[in-house]
Design a protein around this motif. Structure first.
Motif, PDB file in Angstrom:
ATOM      1  N   TYR A 188      38.118  36.689  52.999  1.00  9.73           N
ATOM      2  CA  TYR A 188      37.345  35.500  52.981  1.00  9.73           C
ATOM      3  C   TYR A 188      35.914  35.859  52.164  1.00  9.73           C
ATOM      4  O   TYR A 188      35.309  35.013  51.569  1.00  9.73           O
ATOM      5  CB  TYR A 188      37.020  35.084  54.271  1.00  9.73           C
ATOM      6  CG  TYR A 188      36.132  33.927  54.356  1.00  9.73           C
ATOM      7  CD1 TYR A 188      36.654  32.480  53.980  1.00  9.73           C
ATOM      8  CD2 TYR A 188      34.570  34.037  54.267  1.00  9.73           C
ATOM      9  CE1 TYR A 188      35.608  31.500  54.071  1.00  9.73           C
ATOM     10  CE2 TYR A 188      33.731  32.871  54.431  1.00  9.73           C
ATOM     11  CZ  TYR A 188      34.235  31.632  54.376  1.00  9.73           C
ATOM     12  OH  TYR A 188      33.434  30.552  54.275  1.00  9.73           O
ATOM     13  N   ALA A 225      36.462  36.215  48.477  1.00 10.42           N
ATOM     14  CA  ALA A 225      36.689  34.755  47.699  1.00 10.42           C
ATOM     15  C   ALA A 225      35.456  34.093  47.716  1.00 10.42           C
ATOM     16  O   ALA A 225      35.060  33.340  46.888  1.00 10.42           O
ATOM     17  CB  ALA A 225      37.649  34.025  48.540  1.00 10.42           C
ATOM     18  N   THR A 227      41.171  32.060  44.576  1.00 12.20           N
ATOM     19  CA  THR A 227      40.599  32.537  45.837  1.00 12.20           C
ATOM     20  C   THR A 227      41.664  32.429  47.035  1.00 12.20           C
ATOM     21  O   THR A 227      41.444  32.395  47.981  1.00 12.20           O
ATOM     22  CB  THR A 227      39.397  31.696  46.239  1.00 12.20           C
ATOM     23  OG1 THR A 227      39.754  30.270  46.061  1.00 12.20           O
ATOM     24  CG2 THR A 227      38.196  31.703  45.488  1.00 12.20           C
ATOM     25  N   THR A 280      44.547  33.040  49.324  1.00 15.01           N
ATOM     26  CA  THR A 280      45.074  34.391  50.015  1.00 15.01           C
ATOM     27  C   THR A 280      46.243  34.158  50.833  1.00 15.01           C
ATOM     28  O   THR A 280      46.694  35.271  51.377  1.00 15.01           O
ATOM     29  CB  THR A 280      43.908  34.850  50.562  1.00 15.01           C
ATOM     30  OG1 THR A 280      43.378  33.869  51.773  1.00 15.01           O
ATOM     31  CG2 THR A 280      42.636  35.110  50.083  1.00 15.01           C
TER      32      THR A 280
END
Length: 149
Positions: A8, A11, A33, A35
């Motif tokens: 996180y 990103a 971004t 995942t």
């Protein structure tokens, strides 16, 4: 203060807070971004500037995704005459007229999309209470009542 995971945080570094991105740039950023190990969902909000209480400003419609959804649709066509052969050639799963109407009135609903020719709408109209609540009723606004099968 909440703690975030490494993925996180990595990103979040790619995204500038408060910046408005162009659609192409935003899509590239979403892909960078992502995942999760599954296909993620994207939610799009668009301010159209229309007042929905006026009938001429309501926005509705249907579209076909360029690569589909991956699900195969079972298509039922209400037609008679030479349109029956045209529907079968187009790849319809079920084609018929009065016999299909009787079958549906008996409880059969093993299809995903219903298409009808305009001359059959008088017959199909009797199925409104059955097909309408399920979203299966042919509708000219959605293009499911047409002579072009």
């Amino acid at each position: 203060m909440a703690k975030f995971g490494k993925k996180y945080q990595d990103a979040a570094k790619l995204i500038e807070s408060g910046k408005l991105y162009a659609s192409q740039e935003a899509m590239e950023l979403v892909k960078k971004t992502a995942t999760a190990k599954f296909d993620e969902t994207i939610e799009l909000h668009v301010r159209l500037g229309v007042d929905p209480k006026y009938a001429d400003q309501q926005v509705r419609g249907a579209l076909v995704l360029p690569h589909g959804t991956g699900k195969t649709q079972r298509v039922l066509v209400f037609a008679k005459g030479e349109k029956v052969a045209e529907a079968e050639a187009a790849g319809a799963d079920f084609v018929g007229s009065d016999e299909i109407v009787q079958k549906i009135q008996g409880g059969w609903l093993d299809f995903d999309v219903a298409v009808a020719t305009p001359d059959m709408m008088g017959t199909v109209g009797r199925l409104g209470k059955v097909l309408g609540p399920r979203g299966l009723m042919p509708n000219p606004k959605l293009g499911t009542v047409t002579m072009d099968l």
